[in-house]
Each structure stands twice: as structure tokens, then as C-alpha cells.
Write a protein that holds these residues in place. Structure first.
Motif, PDB file in Angstrom:
ATOM      1  N   PRO A  91       0.504  -1.017  -0.271  1.00  0.00           N
ATOM      2  CA  PRO A  91       0.221   0.169  -0.174  1.00  0.00           C
ATOM      3  C   PRO A  91       1.177   1.593   0.106  1.00  0.00           C
ATOM      4  O   PRO A  91       1.715   1.052   0.694  1.00  0.00           O
ATOM      5  CB  PRO A  91      -0.918  -0.374   1.245  1.00  0.00           C
ATOM      6  CG  PRO A  91       0.495  -1.062   1.830  1.00  0.00           C
ATOM      7  CD  PRO A  91       1.103  -1.829   1.504  1.00  0.00           C
ATOM      8  N   PRO A  92       0.274   2.358  -0.262  1.00  0.00           N
ATOM      9  CA  PRO A  92       1.084   3.629  -0.991  1.00  0.00           C
ATOM     10  C   PRO A  92       1.437   3.771   0.993  1.00  0.00           C
ATOM     11  O   PRO A  92       0.354   3.868   2.103  1.00  0.00           O
ATOM     12  CB  PRO A  92       0.288   4.530  -1.149  1.00  0.00           C
ATOM     13  CG  PRO A  92      -1.075   3.587  -1.956  1.00  0.00           C
ATOM     14  CD  PRO A  92      -0.899   2.527  -1.073  1.00  0.00           C
ATOM     15  N   LEU A  93       1.703   4.499   1.017  1.00  0.00           N
ATOM     16  CA  LEU A  93       2.596   5.854   2.758  1.00  0.00           C
ATOM     17  C   LEU A  93       1.412   7.018   2.634  1.00  0.00           C
ATOM     18  O   LEU A  93       0.939   6.635   4.004  1.00  0.00           O
ATOM     19  CB  LEU A  93       4.580   5.862   2.630  1.00  0.00           C
ATOM     20  CG  LEU A  93       4.444   7.019   3.588  1.00  0.00           C
ATOM     21  CD1 LEU A  93       4.918   5.609   5.243  1.00  0.00           C
ATOM     22  CD2 LEU A  93       6.104   7.123   3.904  1.00  0.00           C
ATOM     23  N   LEU A  94       1.089   7.800   2.030  1.00  0.00           N
ATOM     24  CA  LEU A  94       0.494   8.923   1.595  1.00  0.00           C
ATOM     25  C   LEU A  94      -0.274   8.727   0.369  1.00  0.00           C
ATOM     26  O   LEU A  94       0.372   8.346  -0.459  1.00  0.00           O
ATOM     27  CB  LEU A  94       1.295   9.947   1.365  1.00  0.00           C
ATOM     28  CG  LEU A  94       1.053  11.546   0.892  1.00  0.00           C
ATOM     29  CD1 LEU A  94       0.188  11.167   2.317  1.00  0.00           C
ATOM     30  CD2 LEU A  94       1.748  11.752   0.530  1.00  0.00           C
ATOM     31  N   GLU A  95      -1.547   9.157   0.514  1.00  0.00           N
ATOM     32  CA  GLU A  95      -2.572   8.828  -0.045  1.00  0.00           C
ATOM     33  C   GLU A  95      -3.449  10.060   0.321  1.00  0.00           C
ATOM     34  O   GLU A  95      -4.087  10.691   1.040  1.00  0.00           O
ATOM     35  CB  GLU A  95      -3.648   7.425   0.542  1.00  0.00           C
ATOM     36  CG  GLU A  95      -3.241   6.146  -0.142  1.00  0.00           C
ATOM     37  CD  GLU A  95      -4.170   4.953  -0.002  1.00  0.00           C
ATOM     38  OE1 GLU A  95      -4.691   4.904  -0.726  1.00  0.00           O
ATOM     39  OE2 GLU A  95      -3.902   5.183   1.532  1.00  0.00           O
ATOM     40  N   VAL A  96      -3.693  11.066  -1.195  1.00  0.00           N
ATOM     41  CA  VAL A  96      -4.155  12.364  -1.114  1.00  0.00           C
ATOM     42  C   VAL A  96      -5.788  11.699  -1.963  1.00  0.00           C
ATOM     43  O   VAL A  96      -5.325  11.491  -3.191  1.00  0.00           O
ATOM     44  CB  VAL A  96      -3.826  13.017  -1.745  1.00  0.00           C
ATOM     45  CG1 VAL A  96      -4.170  14.409  -1.866  1.00  0.00           C
ATOM     46  CG2 VAL A  96      -2.339  13.233  -0.786  1.00  0.00           C
TER      47      VAL A  96
ATOM     48  N   ILE B  97      -7.100  12.145   3.415  1.00  0.00           N
ATOM     49  CA  ILE B  97      -5.557  12.330   3.302  1.00  0.00           C
ATOM     50  C   ILE B  97      -5.008  11.314   4.198  1.00  0.00           C
ATOM     51  O   ILE B  97      -5.829  10.575   5.437  1.00  0.00           O
ATOM     52  CB  ILE B  97      -4.546  13.841   4.137  1.00  0.00           C
ATOM     53  CG1 ILE B  97      -4.973  14.473   2.150  1.00  0.00           C
ATOM     54  CG2 ILE B  97      -3.274  13.533   3.792  1.00  0.00           C
ATOM     55  CD1 ILE B  97      -4.663  16.028   2.719  1.00  0.00           C
ATOM     56  N   ARG B  98      -4.336  10.225   3.901  1.00  0.00           N
ATOM     57  CA  ARG B  98      -4.091   9.259   5.040  1.00  0.00           C
ATOM     58  C   ARG B  98      -2.617   8.660   4.703  1.00  0.00           C
ATOM     59  O   ARG B  98      -2.107   9.278   3.686  1.00  0.00           O
ATOM     60  CB  ARG B  98      -4.351   7.724   4.481  1.00  0.00           C
ATOM     61  CG  ARG B  98      -6.664   7.628   4.412  1.00  0.00           C
ATOM     62  CD  ARG B  98      -6.999   6.547   4.588  1.00  0.00           C
ATOM     63  NE  ARG B  98      -6.653   6.353   2.529  1.00  0.00           N
ATOM     64  CZ  ARG B  98      -7.880   6.694   1.557  1.00  0.00           C
ATOM     65  NH1 ARG B  98      -9.384   7.173   2.645  1.00  0.00           N
ATOM     66  NH2 ARG B  98      -8.306   6.184   0.612  1.00  0.00           N
ATOM     67  N   LEU B  99      -2.044   8.542   5.973  1.00  0.00           N
ATOM     68  CA  LEU B  99      -0.584   8.281   6.018  1.00  0.00           C
ATOM     69  C   LEU B  99      -0.304   6.585   6.824  1.00  0.00           C
ATOM     70  O   LEU B  99      -1.315   6.748   7.560  1.00  0.00           O
ATOM     71  CB  LEU B  99      -0.411   9.497   6.901  1.00  0.00           C
ATOM     72  CG  LEU B  99       1.083   9.183   7.064  1.00  0.00           C
ATOM     73  CD1 LEU B  99       2.218   9.264   5.870  1.00  0.00           C
ATOM     74  CD2 LEU B  99       2.028  10.399   8.201  1.00  0.00           C
TER      75      LEU B  99
ATOM     76  N   ARG C  94       0.926  18.724  14.787  1.00  0.00           N
ATOM     77  CA  ARG C  94       1.722  17.918  15.908  1.00  0.00           C
ATOM     78  C   ARG C  94       1.393  16.564  15.899  1.00  0.00           C
ATOM     79  O   ARG C  94       2.409  15.162  16.148  1.00  0.00           O
ATOM     80  CB  ARG C  94       1.330  18.579  17.624  1.00  0.00           C
ATOM     81  CG  ARG C  94       2.368  17.713  18.696  1.00  0.00           C
ATOM     82  CD  ARG C  94       1.717  18.763  19.399  1.00  0.00           C
ATOM     83  NE  ARG C  94       2.218  20.222  19.578  1.00  0.00           N
ATOM     84  CZ  ARG C  94       2.964  20.810  20.357  1.00  0.00           C
ATOM     85  NH1 ARG C  94       4.099  19.634  20.581  1.00  0.00           N
ATOM     86  NH2 ARG C  94       3.267  22.004  20.542  1.00  0.00           N
ATOM     87  N   ARG C  95       0.496  15.786  15.647  1.00  0.00           N
ATOM     88  CA  ARG C  95       0.023  15.319  15.665  1.00  0.00           C
ATOM     89  C   ARG C  95       0.614  13.686  14.334  1.00  0.00           C
ATOM     90  O   ARG C  95       0.414  12.566  14.378  1.00  0.00           O
ATOM     91  CB  ARG C  95      -1.709  14.373  16.034  1.00  0.00           C
ATOM     92  CG  ARG C  95      -2.327  14.988  17.200  1.00  0.00           C
ATOM     93  CD  ARG C  95      -3.968  15.222  17.456  1.00  0.00           C
ATOM     94  NE  ARG C  95      -3.967  13.643  17.285  1.00  0.00           N
ATOM     95  CZ  ARG C  95      -5.068  12.594  17.300  1.00  0.00           C
ATOM     96  NH1 ARG C  95      -6.419  13.726  16.664  1.00  0.00           N
ATOM     97  NH2 ARG C  95      -5.189  11.573  17.318  1.00  0.00           N
ATOM     98  N   ARG C  96       0.163  14.500  13.625  1.00  0.00           N
ATOM     99  CA  ARG C  96       1.203  14.317  11.673  1.00  0.00           C
ATOM    100  C   ARG C  96       2.486  13.931  12.231  1.00  0.00           C
ATOM    101  O   ARG C  96       2.973  12.921  12.218  1.00  0.00           O
ATOM    102  CB  ARG C  96       0.503  15.373  10.795  1.00  0.00           C
ATOM    103  CG  ARG C  96      -0.637  15.485  10.692  1.00  0.00           C
ATOM    104  CD  ARG C  96      -1.433  16.052   9.125  1.00  0.00           C
ATOM    105  NE  ARG C  96      -2.183  16.510   9.685  1.00  0.00           N
ATOM    106  CZ  ARG C  96      -3.518  16.789   8.383  1.00  0.00           C
ATOM    107  NH1 ARG C  96      -2.443  16.631   7.341  1.00  0.00           N
ATOM    108  NH2 ARG C  96      -4.224  17.301   8.677  1.00  0.00           N
ATOM    109  N   ALA C  97       3.194  14.850  13.043  1.00  0.00           N
ATOM    110  CA  ALA C  97       4.362  14.557  13.209  1.00  0.00           C
ATOM    111  C   ALA C  97       5.019  13.549  14.232  1.00  0.00           C
ATOM    112  O   ALA C  97       6.005  13.034  13.761  1.00  0.00           O
ATOM    113  CB  ALA C  97       5.019  16.141  14.233  1.00  0.00           C
ATOM    114  N   ARG C  98       4.057  13.079  15.058  1.00  0.00           N
ATOM    115  CA  ARG C  98       4.146  12.219  15.716  1.00  0.00           C
ATOM    116  C   ARG C  98       4.163  10.979  14.811  1.00  0.00           C
ATOM    117  O   ARG C  98       4.736   9.889  15.119  1.00  0.00           O
ATOM    118  CB  ARG C  98       3.129  12.673  16.956  1.00  0.00           C
ATOM    119  CG  ARG C  98       3.540  13.163  18.139  1.00  0.00           C
ATOM    120  CD  ARG C  98       2.667  13.398  18.915  1.00  0.00           C
ATOM    121  NE  ARG C  98       3.008  14.181  20.267  1.00  0.00           N
ATOM    122  CZ  ARG C  98       2.578  14.890  21.101  1.00  0.00           C
ATOM    123  NH1 ARG C  98       1.598  13.986  21.696  1.00  0.00           N
ATOM    124  NH2 ARG C  98       2.991  16.018  22.037  1.00  0.00           N
ATOM    125  N   LEU C  99       3.116  10.734  13.964  1.00  0.00           N
ATOM    126  CA  LEU C  99       2.969   9.711  12.728  1.00  0.00           C
ATOM    127  C   LEU C  99       4.022  10.005  11.948  1.00  0.00           C
ATOM    128  O   LEU C  99       3.912   8.624  11.498  1.00  0.00           O
ATOM    129  CB  LEU C  99       2.107  10.180  12.701  1.00  0.00           C
ATOM    130  CG  LEU C  99       0.686  10.020  13.253  1.00  0.00           C
ATOM    131  CD1 LEU C  99      -1.235  10.322  12.517  1.00  0.00           C
ATOM    132  CD2 LEU C  99       0.357   8.132  13.883  1.00  0.00           C
TER     133      LEU C  99
END
Length: 260
Positions: A4-9, A63-65, A76-81
Motif C-alpha cells: 500500500p502507499p505510504l501517503l494517499e491524497v 488524506i491518509r498516512l 503536531r499529531r501528524r509529526a508524531r506519526l
């Protein structure tokens, strides 16, 4: 790359009044890949990056990571991911040393407060060790004690990369990393980004999404390229295919011949 992709927009739209800065934009990044977003000024590139980073929210779309929906998460929460962002204009703290700037990023990644660091960063080995390693990776080990404001433009951009690397990102967002550089600094930065994309002994390779106007840098680095024009995706695919696309050459590159 399989999996699966790491990032999906997915179909992301962002409007400012009646203007759609992004209009149903979709793209995907595989783990460890380097994907460039190009387009003329006003095409919506920085707006897209801001939505991925979390400083803007899309009006519609997802947007999925790593398979997780991050559309409504804070930066901030995205940075922690595992998401780290480098800015178009250097965002380092000019009065702090290069080492202290990177140590701040290490501390932020660990979710710690700032008070102890601001008192005496230079003596905290738990912060210094990864900070020194990040500075060495970008070629700034010998300037660790130099105030960030005293560094050259190119060195400040490398410091910003060190700050990002110290956060051990899975996804690295870069906004015009070679902007304002002369030919020698630009080539050195392209070489550095290629090394970062290859990973290191103690750091897996992050996926990199970059915005860039320097086409030499784009086609030297990118596995895949997405072209935005007036907020919409004109073309997206392997770099060689996008480079040869007649519509891209006409609408953005401004020539009927393929770029060198």
C-alpha cells in the motif's frame, strides 16, 4: 514497489472564496519514493503541501498516512506519526546554534517540554547524540556551534534538512529546497537529497514529496512527478513519462520539445 502507499491524497479540494486553489487533487507516494509536484506559480502546489502537513484543511477529500486517515489531525499529531516538513523560507531559530536547533527537533519528537532544553541544550547527551548525527549527515558537523543566523543560505537550508531528519520521518515534505541557491549549492543540495532518499545505516529512507521549480533538480531526483495547473492535476506518473508529455511541455515547460 508493491504494497500500500505510504501517503494517499484522495480528491482533495480547497477553496479560498470562489477560487479553487486545489480542485479534486489526488496522488500517492510509495514508501521510500521521491515524488515531485511541479507547476507554474499559482498552481496550488504550496496549498497542497499545507493540507498534507495539516496547516490547512481541505474542504473535501481525504488524506491518509500509512493507511490512517489524517485529514483532521493537527500538524503536531501528524509529526508524531512520522511526517516532517521543510519550508520554502528557512524556519530555523537564528540566535540558537545549529546543534540547538536540531536538538529542539529531537526533543519535540519525544514529546518533551522546552524548558530544560532552553536552559542548556549543549549538555544534554540524549538530545545531542541524534542531533550531531543529523548535522553530520547534511555536512554541518563542523558548524554545530555556529548560530543559525550566521550560516550561509545554503547551510541554513541544510540545517533545516537536519532538523527534519532528526525527527526520523517516514514522510518528508520539502517546499523548494534549492530556491535561491547558486549552481554549486544547488548541485550539492541535489546530491544531499539523493543521499537522504537512499537512507542511512541508522535511518530508513523516508518517502519525499517536494515542490520545486528547478527542473534539473526535479528530473535528477524524482521517481514520479505530478503537474498541477490552475489547481488541477494535468499529468502524474513516472518522471520520464511526464517529462515527455506534450501537454506538460505546452502548459508548463513552455516548449514543444522535451526538456533537456
Amino acid at each position: 514497489m508493491t504494497g500500500p502507499p505510504l501517503l494517499e491524497v484522495v480528491e482533495v479540494t480547497r477553496r479560498f472564496g470562489g477560487l479553487a486553489a486545489n480542485d479534486a487533487v489526488s496522488l500517492a507516494l510509495d514508501p521510500g519514493s521521491l515524488h515531485a509536484v511541479i507547476g507554474p506559480n499559482g498552481a496550488g502546489k504550496s496549498t497542497l503541501l499545507a493540507q498534507i502537513a495539516g496547516t490547512l484543511r481541505p474542504d473535501t477529500g481525504r488524506i491518509r498516512l500509512g493507511g490512517r486517515d489524517i485529514t483532521r489531525l493537527s500538524p503536531r499529531r501528524r509529526a508524531r506519526l512520522g511526517l516532517a516538513r521543510g519550508f520554502q523560507i528557512s524556519s530555523v531559530l537564528p540566535r540558537f546554534s545549529a546543534l540547538e536547533n536540531v536538538a529542539l527537533a529531537v526533543q519535540a519528537r519525544r514529546g518533551l517540554g522546552l524548558a530544560g532544553l532552553l536552559v542548556d541544550a549543549a549538555r544534554d547527551r540524549s538530545l545531542n547524540r541524534p542531533a550531531v548525527a543529523a548535522l553530520a549527515e547534511v555536512g554541518l558537523a563542523d558548524q554545530a556551534a555556529v548560530p543559525a543566523g550566521a550560516l550561509s543560505h545554503g547551510a541554513r537550508r541544510r540545517l533545516e534538512l537536519a532538523i527534519c531528519l532528526a525527527q526520523t520521518p517516514r514522510l518528508l515534505l520539502l517546499d523548494e529546497p534549492v530556491a535561491g541557491m547558486g549552481p554549486d549549492e544547488s548541485r550539492a543540495t541535489v546530491d544531499l537529497l539523493a543521499r537522504i532518499a537512499g537512507g542511512a545505516d541508522d535511518r530508513p529512507a523516508p518517502a519525499i514529496l517536494l515542490i520545486e521549480h528547478d527542473m534539473d533538480a526535479v528530473f535528477a531526483l524524482a521517481d514520479r512527478v505530478t503537474v498541477l495547473v490552475q489547481g488541477r492535476v494535468l499529468a502524474s506518473g513516472p518522471a520520464a513519462e511526464v517529462r515527455a508529455d506534450a501537454a506538460v511541455r505546452t502548459a508548463y515547460l513552455g516548449t514543444a520539445a522535451a526538456p533537456p
